[in-house]
Structure formats: structure tokens, C-alpha cells
Design a protein around this motif. Sequence first.
Motif: not given
Length: 791
Positions: A149, A205-207, A146-147, A203
Motif C-alpha cells: 500500500q 489493493h489491485w487484485e 500489488v502487495s 494506490t
Amino acid sequence: RELSYQMPSRIQRGIWHHVAATYDGSYIALFVDGEKAVKQKACQSPPCESILYPATAFAGGQCQAGSTPLTIGTFDNQMDLSKRPHTGAIHSVGIYDAALSEAEILSLYKREETLLKSSPVINEEYWVKSGGEQGVKSPSDDYTSVSVQSSFDILGKFWYGRQYDCNFDDGDRHVATMTGHANCSGVNGECADDFGDLLTCPTPHWEHGYAVTTLSIVRDESPVWQRVCLEAACGYVETLPRTANTWVYNANNLLRSDLYGGENTFRFTTESSLFVFRPNQGQFEETSSFSAVVDCRDRSCIFGVQTCQSGADEGAACTVDSDCADSITSNASCSSLDSYRVLGASASTFFSTGPSEHYVIMSNFWDGQTTAVDSALFMLDATRDDVSFVQAIPTYGAREWQHFSVSSENGTMHFVVVANFEGPSHLFPIAGGIIDIAAAILLDTERAVSVETFRADGQDYIMVGSLSSDGSIPSKLFHVGMSAQGANVTEVDSVFCPGVLDLQHMVLGGHLHIAIAVNSAVPSVLLKLETRPSARLELVQNLPTEYATSVAFMRTSAAPYLLIGREFEDALLLRWNGNMFLGKPDEQTAAKDAAGGQVLERSAGAISIFHLKTSLLEAYERDYVLVATEASALLLQGVFDGVDSLDGPVSLQVTDMHVYIACLHSRAITVFDRNQSSGSLQYNPDISYLSNWTRHTQNGTDIRALEADPVSGRDRWQFGYPLKGVNSIHLSDDKRFLYAASYVDSALVVFELNNASGSVELRTIIHDRDLDIDGNEVNGLSGAYSAMRFG
């Protein structure tokens, strides 16, 4: 029984056909485009009974319950382990719980005929899922952090100049969309001026934390067809070269089983790391990582697959180090599967079973799809600040682990207990650094979210907090007893609180207390454990907060405190006054309760909160608070909101607006603002005169090292000059000057007071045997002890 039918002419490519099959208990029939093509007996002497599904017909054999899937487009024969996949497209499917009549089937066909025949077979735009053999992998990656890109590639046919959206859906209202870009790979692909065979998806930025999402490709708000590979380059075998033998015995050769159109998952991983706190710098340093991020370089990143970390094949899949070695790099390494041991972790717990036996256990809540996932035990090497995997422990939505030990005549026994969100929690013994899974003891809990272990009046207890929105599921207190056969656990009390998320314990006033964080519009609670005549929990205080997320006790040299993280507001620091915890003082606060707590700014939404105490010097400690939110972790240093330059007060002088105090041990002139009407005092360090010595003691400077320094050790200003030995101060009549006598420095010190602020400003230092303004030598200041003005 099988039923086969030979079409009168070869099926024309690109044309849809309607096919139906029926079984009425006696006959099986096949219909093509609404017309009956063939019908025959289902058995030798109808009626033929009901359909015998695999779990019933072959109990104890190959076809176990759940082992033979219901498939559309592929005949999966579990008797000979063969498959016969349909090599084409399927438009739609219907399954009925009764045999349809000929008239019903004809009616269905007529209803769909016009739309079916006019519907094109989509071959101009599609994307392909493939499994990675022979260099064919689509999508090229199936996970990312998740961190980070990153991007990945998808094979298929995509038009240039059109916008394709790559959608990631976790099935829980979270959808992220990124714009893809069509390209031409130039490898085993077919490209033209207007279309390419490759789509590059960045991908998002999945929060939303650790998750497994479903990947889909959309253009103009319509899904792009995901299909099997129908080209020889990716494993497809044309119809004509197939032999009868191939159909029955070598069905897997027709089309590689992983080249199918179906749900494609893409995983977002979160990083868990080991940090070491460096007291001298007052900060954390990352020393190792538990994350599933490995160096794939330009190769495919596939979750759960080891990759070469060096050598010519860096990033390629491997199983052992030798897979990565080459003539240049003989010691190339293959990554360990241990990097995939930590999944959707909810907590980590450190414990020791001996002087050099240190462990970290990670509570894996889920793997993005299920909570039936192992937690992971690691050994911590404190000399190298590194961890190594030891053991996987089956858990079910693990939220937290705790360790405790019990001493008896047979020695010390170690245990760990896990709070499982799904199903009961478990208590495990530990022997030789290994958790004994077979000896697990079940704790009757539901939806457990937190666990604490403690000892009171010589007895061991476990407290498990359980989450329910209405408080219908109790949080339970268990007693742990020991016998020759091992540990036994008995429930002794319970409490009902809505929205329990965390609990912590501390001994206050000789009694063990438990704080429970309640994530609801009601207060969190402080309980006391009474052990006589029997163990029970009593309410001590409803804490002044709502929607709490976490709690942590901290004991300082001043008083015990309670930290409470809150979902929508900044965290609270509450101070214990001997009977209850007090919040931040306000105008209604009684004078006796003025020493309350405070609000910790920038800490709203705290998920977890932790107290850390460190020592730089003997008898000098620092308190830190680590607050973790969804966005970041915040480290706060504890300081006393009080007077830190009032050690050894020996003399004072008062004006209308201020009080001046000479402090022998602090080597300072400490100033308080004075309220003329009420007489109340407020410490004001900004206008006080604080020597270098004062600041050294405030900051925890190593005085012995300072004295040993060849430069600083000879600088008297570093050791409180000119107030080393200050014993008396006196104000001039006009309140403009303050005189101080210092017997160690043998000096009379003259300070000027700022008329506006009252600040103390050094003006003159007169030593014994100095010359005055007339050139006369000053005698009589050696060991100056008091200063006063006469006349």
C-alpha cells in the motif's frame, strides 16, 4: 510546402478559435473562424498529385514507415529532427478524407461557434504530466507492487475541500478508484487559501495481477483536464523571448518533450520469490526476490530505473555504484536492472545441466501491455540460496518452459522448450549455460499453455497443450530426433480438448501416461502413449472432474496419485488402483475400490499444484502438496489415512464393540471399533494405547539422536516402556481389564478399559521381583511371554 499566416492582432489569451486547413490537390488554404485567411498553390504547376507520406517519399531515408507519427498540436519534422509544439489548449479535432469547401467550413464554424466561444479555457483546475528532469516529476511514481500500500503525488491545481478520485483502468473491465487529497508542495508551486498544487493519490489493493493501467483524475464524475506544463518552473518558454531560429532549429527548448498531456500509465507489479523448503520445520523460507520493488525511499519510483540502495542519495536514480558514493559511504550500491527482468510471470522452471550447474527460467507472459516480452534465465547458487541473471530470451506470451537432455555418442546435449501462447513454440539447445537463440527450432503450435518432455522406449518426446474454448486447436505430440546437424522435431499425434490449461506425465504400469487439465464442463482426460508400431495417444480414462485448472502426479510409498486443481471447487486427490484413478469413496463405491482419493479442503480455485517429497531419515519420506490460488499458497502434508501403529501384531482380544491388538514392533495396544452387524473394523487411535516409541515412529523422530541424548537416552519411557517386547494380551471375564505380558521389560501390564468408549488406560505395571499388595516378592516375570487367566 508550408503555409503561414499572421493574425491581424495578437491572439487573445483564454479565447477559443476555429482553425481549418484544406488541400484539394492543387491549392492549400487556411481558414480562421470560418473565413478564408490565406490560399496559395501547393506546387509550381498544379495539379500537384497526392500527398506523399514519409514512408513513401523517403524510403530508405530518415522517414521510415512508422517513424513519423501523426501529431495534433505539434509539427514533427523528421527531416531536420525538429519539433514545433503548440503552446496552448486544443478543444477538439476533426480529420476528413476529402477537401472541404468554403461553405462547408463556414457551416462547421457556425455550428460550433456558440458553444466554442462560451466554453471556458480551463485554467483553474488541472493536473500535469512531466518527465522528471530538474526534480520535476508528475506523477512522482509510475509503479508499485500489488502487495504494497503506497501513494504518489501529482502536480497541478486542485481545490481544497473537493473530492478528487484517482482512477486506474487496465482496459480489461478492471477499474480501481482511490480518493486523492489536495496539498501544497511549497516547491516551485503556486498555492492559495483555497487551492494547492499537489494531489496525493493512494494506490489501490489491485487484485488483477501484473498490469499496466491508465491513470486519470476525476472530480464529480467528470475528468480533470490533464495539460502540458505552462509555467517557467517546469520548462515552459514564453512566446515573446522565442527567436525565429528557436522555432526551427531548437524547438525542443520551447517545451521539454516529456511535458505533455496524454496517456499516463501506472504499473502494478507482482512479486516472484525464491523459497527454500526446510524439512525439519516443514515450511518454506524466502531467500531472494525477483520482484521489481527497489528502495526508492522519498524519491520517485520509476519502472526500469536503477536507484541508489545506500549512501546519502539513497533512492535517487543511478546507473553505476559510483553515482551513489559519498564521503561517508564510499561503497554505496546502485540497484541492478535485473530486478526488472521478471514481469508478468506465468511459471518458473528449475533444471540442472551438471552437478553444480543449476538454473531457474522465468516464463514472462506479458509486461502489462504486450506478450512480446523476454523470458529470463537465472543461475541458482545452491550454497547461497540466491540467483543471478544470465540471459534474456525472446518469447511471445511464454506460459511454461521445460528442460530435457539427450545422450549420444557425442555426449549429452541439453535443450529447453517454451510454450508460447502467441505464435509458435520454440526448442532451444543449451551450451555452456547459455541458450542458443539463433539455433531455435519452431514447433507448429497455437495458443500453447503447457509443455511436457519425456522419454519412452528410448525415444524423446515433447507434448504441448493448447487452449481453445471449443477444442478446435489441437494439443500436439512431437518426436525429437538427433542427427549430426542437431535436433529435429516431427509432429506424430494430436488430441482435441476444449479449455486445456495444464498437462503432466508419469509412468504407470510400465506405460507413460499423460493427464490433461480441461477447464470446461467436460471431464479432464488421462492418455497413454503407445510407441509401437508408431507413436500415438490413447484415451485411458475420463477423469471425475470439471473445470480443472492444473494437474500433478505424485508417487508415494503407498500408491501413485493424481492431483487436480479445480476452478470452482476444492482440489481432488485421486488414487491409482492399477487400471484407473479413483476419487473419494462414497456409498456406491465397491469394496475393492474403497482405497480411493480425497478432496483437499480450502484449495478451491487452484491455479497451480505441485508435489514435493522430502527425506528426514533414511527410508523415511514425507509428501507435501503445494497449492497456489489467486489469494495465497497452501502447503499440505501427506499422511496415510490408515493404521500407523500395527507393526508386528502378536495377540488380539475381541469384545462386542472393539478389537484390541498387541503390536510388538509398534510397542502399542491398537484398538479398532467393531460394527456388530457387519463386522467391519475402523481404526481408532484416540482410544488406543500408543507408547512414546509409537509416536516417535509416526512423527519421524531421529531415534539415533534420541538414544545419544544424555537425558532422553536413559528414559525408558521414550523407547516404548512398558510395552517393549509385548507378546500377549488377555481380557478379564467382565471385560473391564486387559493384561499384557512384555518379555523385554519383564513386566505384567494391567490396563483398564473405559466402559463407555472402550479406551485403554494404563493402571498398573508389575515387574519381576516387585512386591505385591501383601508385601510378597513377585518372582517369575523375567522374560514374561504370555498372559492368560484361569478359573
